[in-house]
Scaffold this motif. Structure first.
Motif, short mmCIF file in Angstrom:
data_model
loop_
_atom_site.label_atom_id
_atom_site.label_comp_id
_atom_site.label_asym_id
_atom_site.label_seq_id
_atom_site.Cartn_x
_atom_site.Cartn_y
_atom_site.Cartn_z
N SER A 87 26.18 55.76 9.67
CA SER A 87 26.57 56.76 10.61
C SER A 87 26.29 57.03 11.96
O SER A 87 27.11 57.50 12.91
N LYS A 91 29.47 57.06 14.57
CA LYS A 91 29.89 58.32 15.07
C LYS A 91 30.00 58.53 16.65
O LYS A 91 30.58 59.14 17.06
N TRP A 122 34.63 64.74 9.34
CA TRP A 122 35.09 63.11 9.45
C TRP A 122 36.28 62.76 8.49
O TRP A 122 37.39 62.08 8.60
#
Length: 373
Positions: A87, A91, A122
Motif C-alpha cells: 500500500s 498509494k 480506495w
C-alpha cells in the motif's frame, strides 16, 4: 492498461541499456524478477525487484517508468502478504497509472491491515472506474455495513443490482446490510433470493431464520433455523438457542426444550445468554405442566439473574399451587416481596402481584399446598 505496461517493459529493455552499466543492471533485475514470478518464486523475485527499484532512483527515466517498477515490486509484496509495503508503494502512484489489478491490491492491502476507512476510500475509487467489479462492490458494501453504515452498503449494492441482480456476492452483502439496518422483511427477501440461486450455507439459512423470527413468521423461522443447526452439526449455540425459543413460541415444547438444553451445554457459562435460555426453559416446562422442572429451570435462572423479581414470584406460585411444599412457597413469596417493595415505580402488574403475595402470606392455611382455581 496491460498494453501500456507491456510497452513500458519494452522501453525499459531497449532504451535503458544505453544509459550505462546501472541501466543494464536495472533491465536484468526486472527480467530476472519477472522470471521468478512466473515460477511463483516470490522470495527471489523480491530481491531483484527491490534492486531494480533502488537502481530506478539513480537512473534518469520517466515517471511512468518509475511507476511501472513500483507496481511490480508492490505486486510481489502483495503476494508475499506484506500489505503495508504494497500500500505504501501504490498509494503514491497516480490512479491513471494503476492497472485494475494494482488498484485492487491497493484497496485490499488496507482491508487486510484492518484499515477499513482506507479500504472504503480506495474501493470507492475503484468502483467509480470499474462499476461492474462485483467482488469489490460486495466487499465495499460489507465494509460500510461493518462500519455501522448499512444504508451506504445498501445504496452501493442496489446501484450494482440495477444492472446485474444475479451476482451472489453482491446479493449476500445486500442481505446482510438490510439485516444490520433492521429491515428484516427486506433481508428475508434477499436471503430467499440467495437460496433460490443455490446458496444453502449456514450463514444464509441462519440469517434467514433470524429475519423471519423478527417479523414473526415463525414457521419459516423454524424451518431455516432447524436446517442451519443441522448444517452446523448441532454445534452452533446461538442457533440452538434461537430455534429453541421459536419452538416454544410455536408450542413445539418438547422439541424446543431439547434445543434449549443443547444451547445450555454449548453456551455455559455465557451468563447473558444463559439468562434468556433458563427463563425460556422455565416457561416451556411450566406450560407443559412439568412444574418441578420449571422450578429447577427458574432457580437456575436466578443463579445468573438474582434480581429477577418475577422469577421469585413464579417459583413461589409453582410451589403454592402445584407442588406439595407450602413452606418453600412462603419463602419465595417473601423473597419476591423483599425485592418488589424496593421498586420506586412499580407497574400495575407488579402491584397486583405484590397484593396477591401479601394476601397469601396472611392466609392461616398457607402451609398447605393448594389447587389453583
Amino acid at each position: 492498461m496491460n498494453r501500456i505496461a507491456t510497452l513500458f517493459s519494452l522501453v525499459l529493455l531497449t532504451v535503458l541499456p544505453v544509459r550505462g552499466e546501472d541501466s543494464d543492471s536495472l533491465a536484468v533485475c526486472l527480467q530476472r524478477g519477472d522470471s521468478c514470478m512466473q515460477q511463483y518464486n516470490t522470495f527471489e523475485a523480491l530481491k531483484y525487484y527491490q534492486r531494480a527499484y533502488e537502481l530506478g532512483k539513480t537512473v534518469v527515466g520517466t515517471k511512468a517508468e518509475d511507476y511501472y517498477i513500483s507496481t511490480k515490486l508492490a505486486d510481489c509484496y502483495y503476494k508475499r502478504g506484506n500489505y503495508f509495503q504494497c500500500s505504501e508503494l501504490l498509494k503514491n502512484t497516480p490512479e491513471d497509472s494503476l492497472s485494475h489489478e494494482s488498484f485492487r491490491q491497493l484497496a485490499y492491502s488496507y482491508k487486510k491491515q484492518d484499515d477499513i476507512g482506507s479500504f472504503i476510500y480506495w474501493a470507492s475509487q475503484l468502483v467509480n472506474r470499474y462499476p461492474m467489479d462485483g467482488e469489490v462492490v460486495a466487499a465495499l458494501s460489507q465494509a460500510y455495513t461493518s462500519s455501522d453504515q448499512p444504508q451506504k452498503g445498501i445504496v452501493c449494492g442496489m446501484t450494482y443490482c440495477q444492472k446485474d441482480s444475479t451476482n451472489m456476492m453482491v446479493n449476500r452483502a445486500l442481505a446482510d446490510a438490510w439485516f444490520v439496518n433492521r429491515d428484516f422483511s427486506a433481508a428475508a427477501k434477499w436471503y430467499e433470493r440467495l437460496m433460490q440461486q443455490g446458496d444453502s450455507t449456514f450463514n444464509t439459512l441462519y440469517s434467514a431464520g433470524l429475519s423471519y423470527s423478527m417479523i414473526k413468521d415463525l414457521d419459516r423461522a423454524y424451518t431455516y433455523l432447524r436446517d442451519a443447526l443441522f448444517l452446523s452439526q448441532m454445534q452452533h449455540a446461538n442457533c440452538a438457542w434461537r430455534l429453541g425459543v421459536v419452538c416454544v413460541d410455536t408450542k413445539r415444547f418438547e422439541e424446543g426444550l431439547g434445543y434449549l438444553e443443547l444451547a445450555t451445554q454449548l453456551l455455559l457459562p455465557d451468563t447473558t445468554t444463559m439468562k434468556a435460555i433458563t427463563l425460556s426453559k422455565g416457561e416451556a416446562y411450566y406450560l407443559t405442566e412439568h412444574y418441578d422442572k420449571a422450578v429447577e429451570a427458574w432457580k437456575e435462572h436466578l443463579a445468573y439473574n438474582p434480581s429477577s423479581i418475577a422469577t421469585y414470584y413464579n417459583i413461589a406460585s409453582a410451589y403454592y399451587y402445584y407442588l406439595p411444599d407450602g413452606q418453600l412457597a412462603k419463602t419465595y413469596y417473601e423473597k419476591f416481596l423483599n425485592l418488589a417493595r424496593k421498586e420506586e415505580k412499580p407497574t400495575q402488574q407488579l402491584t397486583e402481584m405484590i397484593e396477591k403475595a401479601e394476601m397469601l402470606l396472611r392466609s392461616t392455611n398457607f402451609g398447605k399446598s393448594k389447587t389453583k382455581k
